[in-house]
Design a protein around this motif. Structure first.
Motif, PDB file in Angstrom:
ATOM      1  N   ALA A  95       0.818  -1.220   0.000  1.00  0.00           N
ATOM      2  CA  ALA A  95       0.000   0.000   0.000  1.00  0.00           C
ATOM      3  C   ALA A  95       0.847   1.264   0.000  1.00  0.00           C
ATOM      4  CB  ALA A  95      -0.938  -0.004   1.199  1.00  0.00           C
ATOM      5  N   SER A  96       2.049   1.187   0.543  1.00  0.00           N
ATOM      6  CA  SER A  96       2.908   2.374   0.585  1.00  0.00           C
ATOM      7  C   SER A  96       3.393   2.777  -0.806  1.00  0.00           C
ATOM      8  CB  SER A  96       4.118   2.115   1.490  1.00  0.00           C
ATOM      9  OG  SER A  96       4.904   1.042   0.990  1.00  0.00           O
ATOM     10  N   TYR A  97       3.232   1.882  -1.788  1.00  0.00           N
ATOM     11  CA  TYR A  97       3.658   2.175  -3.156  1.00  0.00           C
ATOM     12  C   TYR A  97       2.525   2.696  -4.026  1.00  0.00           C
ATOM     13  CZ  TYR A  97       7.629  -0.642  -1.655  1.00  0.00           C
ATOM     14  OH  TYR A  97       8.696  -1.133  -0.966  1.00  0.00           O
ATOM     15  N   GLY A  98       1.341   2.869  -3.443  1.00  0.00           N
ATOM     16  CA  GLY A  98       0.253   3.464  -4.193  1.00  0.00           C
ATOM     17  C   GLY A  98      -0.849   2.491  -4.563  1.00  0.00           C
ATOM     18  N   ALA A  99      -1.976   3.057  -4.973  1.00  0.00           N
ATOM     19  CA  ALA A  99      -3.153   2.249  -5.297  1.00  0.00           C
ATOM     20  C   ALA A  99      -2.911   1.334  -6.491  1.00  0.00           C
ATOM     21  CB  ALA A  99      -4.346   3.164  -5.587  1.00  0.00           C
ATOM     22  N   ALA A 101      -0.158  -0.199  -7.346  1.00  0.00           N
ATOM     23  CA  ALA A 101       0.584  -1.386  -6.908  1.00  0.00           C
ATOM     24  C   ALA A 101      -0.323  -2.357  -6.162  1.00  0.00           C
ATOM     25  CB  ALA A 101       1.757  -0.968  -6.017  1.00  0.00           C
ATOM     26  N   VAL A 102      -1.230  -1.824  -5.341  1.00  0.00           N
ATOM     27  CA  VAL A 102      -2.178  -2.683  -4.621  1.00  0.00           C
ATOM     28  C   VAL A 102      -3.091  -3.412  -5.603  1.00  0.00           C
ATOM     29  CG1 VAL A 102      -4.109  -2.723  -2.992  1.00  0.00           C
ATOM     30  CG2 VAL A 102      -2.123  -1.269  -2.541  1.00  0.00           C
ATOM     31  N   ALA A 103      -3.574  -2.684  -6.612  1.00  0.00           N
ATOM     32  CA  ALA A 103      -4.433  -3.303  -7.621  1.00  0.00           C
ATOM     33  C   ALA A 103      -3.685  -4.387  -8.384  1.00  0.00           C
ATOM     34  CB  ALA A 103      -4.959  -2.239  -8.584  1.00  0.00           C
ATOM     35  N   ALA A 104      -2.420  -4.125  -8.701  1.00  0.00           N
ATOM     36  CA  ALA A 104      -1.615  -5.117  -9.414  1.00  0.00           C
ATOM     37  C   ALA A 104      -1.400  -6.361  -8.562  1.00  0.00           C
ATOM     38  CB  ALA A 104      -0.272  -4.511  -9.811  1.00  0.00           C
ATOM     39  N   TYR A 105      -1.125  -6.160  -7.281  1.00  0.00           N
ATOM     40  CA  TYR A 105      -0.970  -7.314  -6.394  1.00  0.00           C
ATOM     41  C   TYR A 105      -2.284  -8.074  -6.257  1.00  0.00           C
ATOM     42  CZ  TYR A 105      -0.418 -10.145  -2.234  1.00  0.00           C
ATOM     43  OH  TYR A 105      -0.411 -11.200  -1.362  1.00  0.00           O
ATOM     44  N   GLY A 106      -3.404  -7.342  -6.308  1.00  0.00           N
ATOM     45  CA  GLY A 106      -4.705  -7.999  -6.245  1.00  0.00           C
ATOM     46  C   GLY A 106      -4.899  -8.990  -7.378  1.00  0.00           C
ATOM     47  N   VAL A 107      -4.355  -8.682  -8.554  1.00  0.00           N
ATOM     48  CA  VAL A 107      -4.448  -9.601  -9.692  1.00  0.00           C
ATOM     49  C   VAL A 107      -3.697 -10.889  -9.385  1.00  0.00           C
ATOM     50  CG1 VAL A 107      -3.829  -9.952 -12.110  1.00  0.00           C
ATOM     51  CG2 VAL A 107      -4.716  -7.739 -11.361  1.00  0.00           C
ATOM     52  N   SER A 108      -2.462 -10.768  -8.899  1.00  0.00           N
ATOM     53  CA  SER A 108      -1.670 -11.962  -8.596  1.00  0.00           C
ATOM     54  C   SER A 108      -2.250 -12.745  -7.425  1.00  0.00           C
ATOM     55  CB  SER A 108      -0.225 -11.571  -8.292  1.00  0.00           C
ATOM     56  OG  SER A 108      -0.146 -10.776  -7.122  1.00  0.00           O
ATOM     57  N   ALA A 109      -2.773 -12.031  -6.425  1.00  0.00           N
ATOM     58  CA  ALA A 109      -3.372 -12.713  -5.278  1.00  0.00           C
ATOM     59  C   ALA A 109      -4.623 -13.479  -5.691  1.00  0.00           C
ATOM     60  CB  ALA A 109      -3.717 -11.701  -4.186  1.00  0.00           C
ATOM     61  N   ARG A 110      -5.408 -12.893  -6.606  1.00  0.00           N
ATOM     62  CA  ARG A 110      -6.608 -13.568  -7.084  1.00  0.00           C
ATOM     63  C   ARG A 110      -6.250 -14.844  -7.831  1.00  0.00           C
ATOM     64  NH1 ARG A 110     -10.638 -14.853  -5.259  1.00  0.00           N
ATOM     65  NH2 ARG A 110     -10.802 -12.728  -4.466  1.00  0.00           N
ATOM     66  N   LEU A 111      -5.208 -14.797  -8.663  1.00  0.00           N
ATOM     67  CA  LEU A 111      -4.784 -15.997  -9.379  1.00  0.00           C
ATOM     68  C   LEU A 111      -4.289 -17.065  -8.403  1.00  0.00           C
ATOM     69  CD1 LEU A 111      -2.922 -14.438 -12.434  1.00  0.00           C
ATOM     70  CD2 LEU A 111      -5.053 -15.734 -12.468  1.00  0.00           C
ATOM     71  N   GLU A 112      -3.622 -16.618  -7.335  1.00  0.00           N
ATOM     72  CA  GLU A 112      -3.161 -17.566  -6.333  1.00  0.00           C
ATOM     73  C   GLU A 112      -4.338 -18.250  -5.649  1.00  0.00           C
ATOM     74  OE1 GLU A 112      -1.139 -16.997  -2.050  1.00  0.00           O
ATOM     75  OE2 GLU A 112       0.108 -16.311  -3.728  1.00  0.00           O
ATOM     76  N   PHE A 113      -5.360 -17.478  -5.311  1.00  0.00           N
ATOM     77  CA  PHE A 113      -6.532 -18.072  -4.680  1.00  0.00           C
ATOM     78  C   PHE A 113      -7.278 -18.993  -5.644  1.00  0.00           C
ATOM     79  CE2 PHE A 113      -6.257 -14.598  -1.467  1.00  0.00           C
ATOM     80  CZ  PHE A 113      -6.303 -15.412  -0.343  1.00  0.00           C
ATOM     81  N   LEU A 114      -7.165 -18.739  -6.954  1.00  0.00           N
ATOM     82  CA  LEU A 114      -7.799 -19.623  -7.920  1.00  0.00           C
ATOM     83  C   LEU A 114      -7.124 -20.990  -7.963  1.00  0.00           C
ATOM     84  CD1 LEU A 114      -8.490 -17.229 -10.940  1.00  0.00           C
ATOM     85  CD2 LEU A 114     -10.163 -18.262  -9.404  1.00  0.00           C
ATOM     86  N   MET A 115      -5.880 -21.076  -7.495  1.00  0.00           N
ATOM     87  CA  MET A 115      -5.205 -22.370  -7.421  1.00  0.00           C
ATOM     88  C   MET A 115      -5.812 -23.262  -6.352  1.00  0.00           C
ATOM     89  SD  MET A 115      -2.842 -22.287  -9.752  1.00  0.00           S
ATOM     90  CE  MET A 115      -4.041 -21.308 -10.666  1.00  0.00           C
ATOM     91  N   VAL A 116      -6.443 -22.652  -5.347  1.00  0.00           N
ATOM     92  CA  VAL A 116      -7.004 -23.429  -4.238  1.00  0.00           C
ATOM     93  C   VAL A 116      -8.085 -24.389  -4.713  1.00  0.00           C
ATOM     94  CG1 VAL A 116      -8.204 -23.310  -2.032  1.00  0.00           C
ATOM     95  CG2 VAL A 116      -6.385 -21.677  -2.541  1.00  0.00           C
ATOM     96  N   PRO A 117      -9.122 -23.948  -5.451  1.00  0.00           N
ATOM     97  CA  PRO A 117     -10.117 -24.917  -5.904  1.00  0.00           C
ATOM     98  C   PRO A 117      -9.556 -25.946  -6.873  1.00  0.00           C
ATOM     99  CG  PRO A 117     -10.522 -22.766  -6.892  1.00  0.00           C
ATOM    100  CD  PRO A 117      -9.504 -22.569  -5.825  1.00  0.00           C
ATOM    101  N   LEU A 118      -8.541 -25.570  -7.664  1.00  0.00           N
ATOM    102  CA  LEU A 118      -7.928 -26.542  -8.567  1.00  0.00           C
ATOM    103  C   LEU A 118      -7.243 -27.652  -7.772  1.00  0.00           C
ATOM    104  CD1 LEU A 118      -6.355 -24.244 -11.318  1.00  0.00           C
ATOM    105  CD2 LEU A 118      -8.471 -25.571 -11.449  1.00  0.00           C
TER     106      LEU A 118
END
Length: 292
Positions: A95-99, A101-118
């Protein structure tokens, strides 16, 4: 039941968010409603014998039963909390790097969570199969089953993870049209994508460990992941750089370090769980019951 719930969730969320005017709260309410309905439906199926047995509610409460359940279930709850806490702490740091960067990390975090059901598709079967083998005292079959499931999870998650790592830009553009977010997410996915197969293997073996009643490995893996993903970024990005008199001034370089640390945390978690799958028969009396 879960399939029906997930199919009903998007239209219900849209109705509550848009026509009803509830905004983001509508998405949360819709999720709560469909999951509550799915839980009630699954409970009705089980009570009617749809799971292959007819449960009875007249069982006397016993300390031993609660102990056997919580010896695995409570630890699993703690691990789920650690996993979500990792995402929260990494987000707070970014968050200290700006909105953007947070949005970009949200993309990678979402893909990581998509691995859980797989991985869950394989892992849910591993819990039952490994538990049955352990209950019969056949630890060799339990280990073989766990590794067979891990290889299946690797095949599935590697297909997604390697595709993301090789085509990070196309993946990022599927989630955002903002050029800054796409640029940061592209760099993040080009690193994190390589760790997704390891994350999937760790998830599958985590479910196998639940069936075996051996949760020490998954706990160590969860702790190592949060230490590397959160602590590693702080040590490499800030503390060591400042002590050496060469603080990382380029924001892009800091992003790269954060993604690398996050990637290392996910991969390390999978390796630790894999290393722990060397189960042997426990000498403690009635240990096999813990796999029930």
């Amino acid at each position: 039941m879960l399939l029906v719930a997930w199919l009903c969730y998007p239209p219900l969320a849209w109705l509550l968010m848009e026509p009803a005017g509830l905004g983001m709260a509508g998405a949360g309410i819709a999720f709560a409603l469909v999951m509550t309905a799915a839980t009630a439906g699954m409970a009705l199926v089980v009570l009617r014998g749809g799971a292959g047995f007819h449960p009875t509610l007249r069982v006397r409460l016993q300390r031993a039963l609660f102990g056997r359940i919580l010896s695995v279930g409570l630890i699993a709850c703690v691990m789920a909390t650690i996993a979500n806490l990792t995402t929260i702490l990494v987000t707070a740091r970014i968050a200290s790097y700006g909105a953007a960067a947070v949005a970009a990390y949200g993309v990678s975090a979402r893909l990581e969570f998509l691995m859980v059901p797989l991985a869950f598709g394989v892992g849910s079967a591993l819990t039952a199969l490994v538990g049955r083998a352990v209950g019969a005292g056949d630890w060799v079959t339990a280990r073989r089953t766990a590794w067979a499931g891990a290889l299946m999870a690797l095949a599935v998650t590697a297909t997604v993870g390697l595709g993301v790592a090789i085509f990070p830009g196309a993946t990022a553009r599927a989630f955002s049209t903002d050029p800054v977010v796409v640029d940061i997410a592209t760099r993040a996915l080009s690193i994190i994508g390589w760790a997704l197969p390891g994350f999937g293997v760790g998830m599958a073996l985590y479910f196998a460990a639940m069936g075996a009643g051996r949760m020490r490995g998954p706990v160590v893996a969860a702790c190592s992941r949060i230490l590397l993903a959160v602590g590693g970024g702080w040590v490499l990005g800030d503390w060591l750089g400042s002590r050496a008199g060469r603080p990382v001034r380029r924001r892009g370089a800091r992003h790269q370090r954060l993604w690398a640390d996050h990637c290392g945390g996910g991969a390390a978690g999978g390796l630790v769980v894999a290393r722990a799958v060397t189960w042997r028969k426990d000498r403690r009396k009635n240990h096999s019951h813990t796999a029930d």
